[in-house]
Design a protein around this motif. Structure first.
Motif, mmCIF file in Angstrom:
data_model
loop_
_atom_site.group_PDB
_atom_site.id
_atom_site.type_symbol
_atom_site.label_atom_id
_atom_site.label_comp_id
_atom_site.label_asym_id
_atom_site.label_seq_id
_atom_site.Cartn_x
_atom_site.Cartn_y
_atom_site.Cartn_z
ATOM 1 N N GLU A 83 42.619 39.711 27.492
ATOM 2 C CA GLU A 83 43.747 40.186 28.296
ATOM 3 C C GLU A 83 45.047 40.292 27.510
ATOM 4 O O GLU A 83 45.920 41.085 27.842
ATOM 5 N N GLU A 123 40.556 42.493 34.720
ATOM 6 C CA GLU A 123 41.769 43.318 34.701
ATOM 7 C C GLU A 123 42.564 42.992 33.439
ATOM 8 O O GLU A 123 42.979 41.850 33.228
ATOM 9 N N ASN A 181 41.266 49.418 37.468
ATOM 10 C CA ASN A 181 40.238 48.404 37.253
ATOM 11 C C ASN A 181 39.152 48.517 38.315
ATOM 12 O O ASN A 181 39.460 48.678 39.496
ATOM 13 N N THR A 211 47.755 45.461 42.941
ATOM 14 C CA THR A 211 47.521 45.168 41.524
ATOM 15 C C THR A 211 47.275 46.456 40.749
ATOM 16 O O THR A 211 46.440 46.506 39.856
ATOM 17 N N SER A 243 42.963 49.034 41.797
ATOM 18 C CA SER A 243 41.805 48.156 41.637
ATOM 19 C C SER A 243 40.781 48.483 42.710
ATOM 20 O O SER A 243 41.122 48.585 43.887
#
Length: 345
Positions: free
Chosen positions: A131, A149, A156, A329, A332
């Protein structure tokens, strides 16, 4: 003496008795050309075994029809089967795939990202786990991540990890377990399966027992590392939720070595539900990820980016009812898992 070098565009032009420009026009289907000329160039290409230079085409603004896929390693059943599903989904749209195994190392992943960008692939799908890699914040080409993610600005696609982690843990608690442990590669705020595990325990006021065996542990010593972790809490725990099926298999081996009955003395639930593990351990209780849906959704989103489409809402490749979309987010997409009943839990 026959040359061992690849034939060039100039070789094709010489063999066909035409100019380089004519060969280029035939390959790119530009302008009017007689069928006779097309046939001569085609015959020359076949005779010489000429292969168009995809990098050169990309440098001239053409699509390379190639997608890069970065995964930790296809030696693991989850990523191996995911790669196959992605390759099949891309092939339906005329794309080839370059698979890069990062082995969990940030430096190797960075090198592969630079290689793929430098070779002008049309897009990248990443299922890697680093990440903190700054490159994911700066890449401006079509990019989709799978499972983990890596950046809030990158779409994602994953299964509903937190809900699945909660359901697996709840299943153990409802079966009478009072100290289920979590065996995972890394305890981390972005470990959504861990979030679900902790939430379920919190409802019953039970303290979590988190065991970590790093993802990139050498396979030759991995079982020993799992044994060491479990030995340290052997007197406390009565169940293990492993965040992947290989780890669950290692827990089963540990139980065998300690003459523990499963599920009598120890209940075990895995995660992923790949075909390879199901064949090897058909009795493992686990949660199966819908790899086909995840792969197709990732490809759908990536192709929408490549083709300049403004929206990436579900359409042809996956039914809108199959995935939930979380705008909080970024973009996603989560797919539900399937609980696979077995004798281990």
């Amino acid at each position: 003496m026959k040359s061992h070098s690849e034939p060039t565009l100039a070789d094709v032009a010489k063999e066909a008795g035409v100019s380089l420009t004519t060969v280029s026009r035939v390959l790119n289907n530009r302008g009017y050309l007689s069928q006779t000329t097309k046939d001569r160039v085609g015959d020359a290409i076949a005779k010489l075994g000429y292969r168009p230079n995809q990098l050169a085409r990309a440098l001239h603004g053409k699509k390379s029809d190639t997608i890069g896929l970065i995964v930790p390693t296809v030696a693991l059943p989850f990523f191996g089967e995911l790669a196959v599903e992605i390759e099949n989904a891309l092939a339906e749209h005329g794309y080839r795939i370059l698979i890069c195994n990062s082995m969990g190392h940030a430096d190797r992943e960075r090198d592969y990202l630079n290689l793929l960008v430098g070779n002008r692939v049309d897009g990248i799908i990443s299922g890697a786990h680093n990440e903190a890699l700054e490159e994911y914040q700066t890449i401006r080409m079509p990019l989709v991540t799978i499972d983990r993610e890596l950046s809030p600005r990158i779409p994602n696609v994953r299964c509903n990890n937190e809900t699945a982690g909660y359901d697996a843990t709840r299943r153990l608690l409802d079966a009478g377990c009072r100290r289920p442990a979590l065996l995972t590669s890394r305890s981390h705020p972005k470990n959504l399966r861990e979030h679900g595990y902790r939430r379920a325990l919190g409802e019953d006021g039970i303290e979590p027992v988190i065991l970590e065996v790093p993802f990139h542990t050498d396979p030759a010593i991995r079982q020993l590392a799992v044994n060491e972790c479990l030995n340290s809490v052997a007197e406390e725990i009565d169940a293990v939720f492993a965040t992947d099926d290989l780890a669950a298999a290692e827990v089963l081996e540990w139980a065998r070595l300690h003459t523990l009955t499963v599920p009598g003395d120890l209940r075990i639930i895995g995660f992923d539900g790949t075909q390879a593990i199901h064949r090897a351990l058909p009795g493992l209780t686990t949660l199966r990820q819908p790899l086909d849906l995840i792969a197709r959704k990732a490809v759908e989103i990536l192709l929408a980016q490549i083709n300049g489409e403004t929206g990436t809402e579900p359409h042809s490749l996956a039914d809108a009812s199959d995935a939930s979309h979380d705008h909080a987010t970024g973009e996603s997409y989560e797919f539900p898992v399937t609980f696979i009943e077995g004798w281990t839990a």
